[in-house]
Write a protein that holds these residues in place. Structure first.
Motif, mmCIF file in Angstrom:
data_model
loop_
_atom_site.group_PDB
_atom_site.id
_atom_site.type_symbol
_atom_site.label_atom_id
_atom_site.label_comp_id
_atom_site.label_asym_id
_atom_site.label_seq_id
_atom_site.Cartn_x
_atom_site.Cartn_y
_atom_site.Cartn_z
ATOM 1 N N TRP A 18 0.844 -1.187 0.000
ATOM 2 C CA TRP A 18 0.000 0.000 0.000
ATOM 3 C C TRP A 18 0.886 1.246 0.000
ATOM 4 N N SER A 106 -5.605 -7.932 -12.873
ATOM 5 C CA SER A 106 -4.332 -7.335 -13.311
ATOM 6 C C SER A 106 -3.141 -8.156 -12.798
ATOM 7 N N SER A 140 1.284 -5.878 -7.639
ATOM 8 C CA SER A 140 0.895 -7.166 -7.017
ATOM 9 C C SER A 140 1.078 -8.343 -7.984
ATOM 10 N N ARG A 143 3.825 -11.094 -7.428
ATOM 11 C CA ARG A 143 3.602 -12.191 -6.488
ATOM 12 C C ARG A 143 2.962 -13.398 -7.173
ATOM 13 N N SER A 192 -6.914 1.192 -6.950
ATOM 14 C CA SER A 192 -5.854 1.071 -5.935
ATOM 15 C C SER A 192 -4.663 1.975 -6.246
HETATM 16 O O1 LIG Z 1 -2.620 -6.541 -3.324
HETATM 17 C C1 LIG Z 1 -2.183 -5.830 -2.356
HETATM 18 O O2 LIG Z 1 -1.084 -6.017 -1.804
HETATM 19 C C2 LIG Z 1 -3.048 -4.710 -1.805
HETATM 20 C C3 LIG Z 1 -3.913 -4.006 -2.862
HETATM 21 O O3 LIG Z 1 -4.642 -4.992 -3.558
HETATM 22 C C4 LIG Z 1 -4.912 -3.024 -2.311
HETATM 23 F F1 LIG Z 1 -5.534 -3.408 -1.300
HETATM 24 C C5 LIG Z 1 -3.032 -3.169 -3.747
HETATM 25 C C6 LIG Z 1 -2.863 -3.727 -5.104
HETATM 26 O O4 LIG Z 1 -2.278 -2.710 -5.895
HETATM 27 P P1 LIG Z 1 -1.975 -2.922 -7.444
HETATM 28 O O5 LIG Z 1 -3.262 -3.119 -8.177
HETATM 29 O O6 LIG Z 1 -0.947 -4.004 -7.625
HETATM 30 O O7 LIG Z 1 -1.369 -1.500 -7.777
HETATM 31 P P2 LIG Z 1 -0.399 -1.042 -8.967
HETATM 32 O O8 LIG Z 1 1.001 -1.454 -8.603
HETATM 33 O O9 LIG Z 1 -0.544 0.452 -8.988
HETATM 34 O O10 LIG Z 1 -0.887 -1.689 -10.238
#
Ligand SMILES: O=C(O)C[C@@](O)(CF)CCOP(=O)(O)OP(=O)(O)O
Length: 327
Positions: A18, A106, A140, A143, A192
């Motif tokens: 975050w 995504s 994300s 991962r 996000s």
């Molecule tokens: O997945 C998590 O750790 C927590 C969140 O899902 C939110 F709660 C963030 C995911 O962000 P993402 O869509 O990967 O952002 P990008 O890098 O701006 O594309």
């Protein structure tokens, strides 16, 4: 050049990513830990051809928008630079991620793209290198290169060469249940990427997020190592609540939760009071993901199923990393 098809699964963060320290390279402010899921995935076929003068993107059988195509060209540009060739590709992606599942595609999309495109252009990268390419599509996504329990290292370097993901635990080592609860809700307004940017830049609570994240990560790592569900559940629920608290302190403030979100949170905490160990996590939207040990999956499912605000429930378990499919 030969077409290559790869598949990657969605993941759910237990300790959240975050906030970025670098928007351009998609470098995070903190490490995050996730579980890759068994049910929802993206299958992507990539074929490079010198006959093309731009990337072409088919998404779920339709020609994708210019904006969507530009998004996939970002990782493709990195791959082109790696081989020193200005060659374009046809990218054909199918998301087996029902919108009703409450997951963004995504993460699985950019992981599958990284895996298929690098192979199609003749590269043979290891998982760490693939995670760094997927990361530059969507954070994300790095991962989803791995199965099971995964940690994304934020890295310290400005160029991001030390920001990559690695597997903590194989999916077969701990069969937890993840129930994605889709709620009656209005479409979310703040994606996000925008939400975390505003939070980093303006939230009075963001420093508190960063002050306690390393402790959360350490607790989660030990809990996964020890298969200690109570320890993992407690920290993941707290971490989700802290992440969402930061949005309330942003300027202007915003909130992803809706009434139904809070009702589900209460139901899960009441279940725990009755001795059924279940915990919730929430991402950038109103939907709730409930995590429990498999022995409690049925009672948790039945408790949620009857609730008026619950539109759909998808039950997952830890799933695999990327795989390559025959064309
Ligand atoms: O997945 C998590 O750790 C927590 C969140 O899902 C939110 F709660 C963030 C995911 O962000 P993402 O869509 O990967 O952002 P990008 O890098 O701006 O594309």
């Amino acid at each position: 050049m030969e077409a290559v098809t790869a598949r990657a699964h969605t993941n759910i963060a237990l300790i959240k990513y975050w906030g970025k320290r670098n928007e351009e390279l998609i470098l995070p402010m903190n490490n995050s830990i996730s579980i890759t899921l068994d049910k929802f995935y993206t299958t992507t076929t990539v074929q490079f051809c010198s006959c093309l003068n731009e990337d072409m993107f088919l998404l779920n059988g339709n020609i994708a928008s210019k904006e969507e195509t530009e998004k996939i060209s970002r990782p493709l540009n990195i791959i082109r630079k790696l081989v020193g060739r200005n060659i374009f590709a046809v990218v054909d992606s199918i998301n087996d991620v029902p919108t009703s599942a409450g997951f963004a595609s995504s993460a699985s999309g950019f992981a599958a793209l990284a895996a298929a495109a690098t192979k199609a252009i003749g590269l043979d990268l290891d998982s760490r290198e693939l995670s760094q390419i997927a990361r530059q599509g969507s954070g994300s996504a790095c991962r989803s290169i791995y199965g099971g329990f995964v940690e994304w290292h934020k890295g310290e370097k400005e160029d991001g060469t030390d920001s990559y993901a690695e597997q903590l635990l194989h999916p077969n080592e701990w069969k937890l249940s993840i129930l994605s609860v889709l709620l009656e809700s209005k479409p979310k307004k703040i994606l996000s990427r925008e939400g975390m940017k505003r939070t980093v830049q303006t939230s009075v609570f963001y420093s508190g997020w960063l002050e306690t994240i390393d402790q959360d990560l350490s607790i989660a790592r030990h809990a996964i190592n020890e298969r200690d569900f109570e320890k993992l559940g407690t920290v993941l629920e707290k971490n989700a609540l802290k992440m969402h608290a930061t949005t309330l302190g942003a300027n202007p403030p915003f909130m992803y939760w809706q009434g139904a979100t809070i009702e589900i949170m209460n139901v899960i905490q009441e279940l725990r009071a009755k001795g059924i160990e279940a915990y919730f996590t929430i991402d950038a939207g109103p939907n709730v993901k409930v995590i429990c040990e498999s022995k409690n999956e049925e009672i948790v499912y039945k408790t949620l199923q009857g609730l008026p605000m619950v539109k759909d429930i998808h039950t997952c378990q830890p799933g695999p990393g990327i795989s390559y499919l025959a064309n």
